[in-house]
Design an enzyme around this catalytic site. Structure first.
Site, PDB file in Angstrom:
ATOM      1  CG  ASP A 142     -60.383   0.979  10.454  1.00 22.26           C
ATOM      2  OD1 ASP A 142     -60.389   0.906  11.698  1.00 22.26           O
ATOM      3  OD2 ASP A 142     -59.653   1.752   9.815  1.00 22.26           O
ATOM      4  CB  VAL A 156     -64.270  -6.146  12.192  1.00 19.48           C
ATOM      5  CG1 VAL A 156     -65.136  -6.740  13.306  1.00 19.48           C
ATOM      6  CG2 VAL A 156     -63.497  -7.249  11.482  1.00 19.48           C
ATOM      7  CG  ASP A 215     -69.699   2.807  19.862  1.00 19.22           C
ATOM      8  OD1 ASP A 215     -69.900   1.762  19.215  1.00 19.22           O
ATOM      9  OD2 ASP A 215     -68.797   2.931  20.710  1.00 19.22           O
ATOM     10  NE  ARG A 221     -56.988  -6.504  23.227  1.00 23.80           N
ATOM     11  CZ  ARG A 221     -58.273  -6.214  23.230  1.00 23.80           C
ATOM     12  NH1 ARG A 221     -58.667  -4.946  23.281  1.00 23.80           N
ATOM     13  NH2 ARG A 221     -59.189  -7.167  23.159  1.00 23.80           N
ATOM     14  CG  ASP A 255     -68.774  -2.798  19.565  1.00 20.24           C
ATOM     15  OD1 ASP A 255     -68.319  -2.200  18.578  1.00 20.24           O
ATOM     16  OD2 ASP A 255     -69.848  -2.506  20.094  1.00 20.24           O
ATOM     17  CB  SER A 288     -54.515   4.171  16.007  1.00 22.78           C
ATOM     18  OG  SER A 288     -55.736   3.789  15.382  1.00 22.78           O
TER      19      SER A 288
END
Length: 262
Positions: A48, A50, A110, A93, A85, A99
């Site tokens: 989150d 990042v 975005d 991962r 992104d 989630s």
């Protein structure tokens, strides 16, 4: 039934990084960025964080450089932060934390990034660019892009697949606009005539977004009518089955009554 919810790194709407890279380039950069993602995880950085930093970088690149007409450097800054992104999805991962929240945060930010990019164009043409027509076109690109995304999200929220590939979706809007902006910025380095690429790109995005919006509205209308017809047919079939069962039950009761009378 609603559509499946995609996880972070597999969002249904392409993120800015994924929009600018084809699948082969994404695979390459994913391998390159995996060690960096692992390093951030060891440092206790969350996906989150990042995502937020990447969005902040895109917003800064767009709203600081574009209003000054510095399209080349603005695009360079945006491109650098685009890789967030890919990093946040890679981190999620590795942590096994894919989630609904991650997908929601990515999709929401975005829209913030998109707004900043086209907002930067709007500020330039309303100010130093001194072109109210292109300012209006940029506003239309911003608004139509948000509405195009909304139509799909709203259609899926009411259980429709919205199965249409629009003419100019988010990936195309971003690639066309950012590549054109970056190239147009080379005019400051003495490349003649290249500054006209951005206005051309904005017109293409505006027209393409309008066509895509119409495609999605028509698709949702058709899918909605089909879903209502299917629902009505199912209800009619259920009513017929119920009537048949009632009729059969009535005949059975009548038969028992006849036997009792004899």
């Amino acid at each position: 039934m609603g559509q499946p919810v995609a996880s972070r790194g597999q969002t249904a709407t392409p993120t800015l990084g994924k929009a600018m890279l084809n699948k082969y380039a994404r695979a390459f950069f994913t391998r390159v960025l995996t060690p960096f993602a692992a390093f951030l995880i060891r440092r206790g950085v969350s996906p989150d964080t990042v995502t937020l930093i990447g969005t902040a970088g895109v917003v800064a690149g767009a709203l600081v450089f574009y209003p000054m007409g510095e399209f080349f450097w603005g695009t360079v800054v945006i491109t650098l932060f685009v890789f967030s992104d890919l990093v946040d999805g890679n981190m999620a991962r590795q942590l096994g934390r894919s989630s609904r929240w991650g997908a929601f945060l990515d999709s929401t930010l975005d829209r913030v990034a998109d707004g900043a990019i086209f907002g930067g164009f709007i500020l330039w043409y309303a100010g130093g660019g001194d072109d109210l027509v292109l300012c209006a076109v940029s506003i239309f690109c911003l608004a139509s892009g948000q509405v195009v995304s909304y139509t799909k999200a709203r259609g899926e929220s009411i259980g429709l697949p919205v199965a249409v590939n629009g003419l100019v979706e988010r990936a195309e809007r971003l690639v066309i606009s950012l590549v054109a902006a970056g190239l147009a910025g080379l005019h400051a380095f003495g490349v003649p005539g290249i500054q006209y690429l951005l206005p051309i790109a904005l017109w293409i995005v505006a027209v393409g977004s309008l066509v895509t919006l119409i495609q999605r509205v028509v698709t949702v209308r058709r899918e909605s009518a089909e879903a209502e017809q299917a629902s009505a047919a199912a209800q009619g079939g259920a009513a017929q089955d119920s009537a048949a069962q009632d009729n059969e039950s009535g005949q059975h009761n009548a038969s028992h009554g006849s036997e009792a009378a004899t």
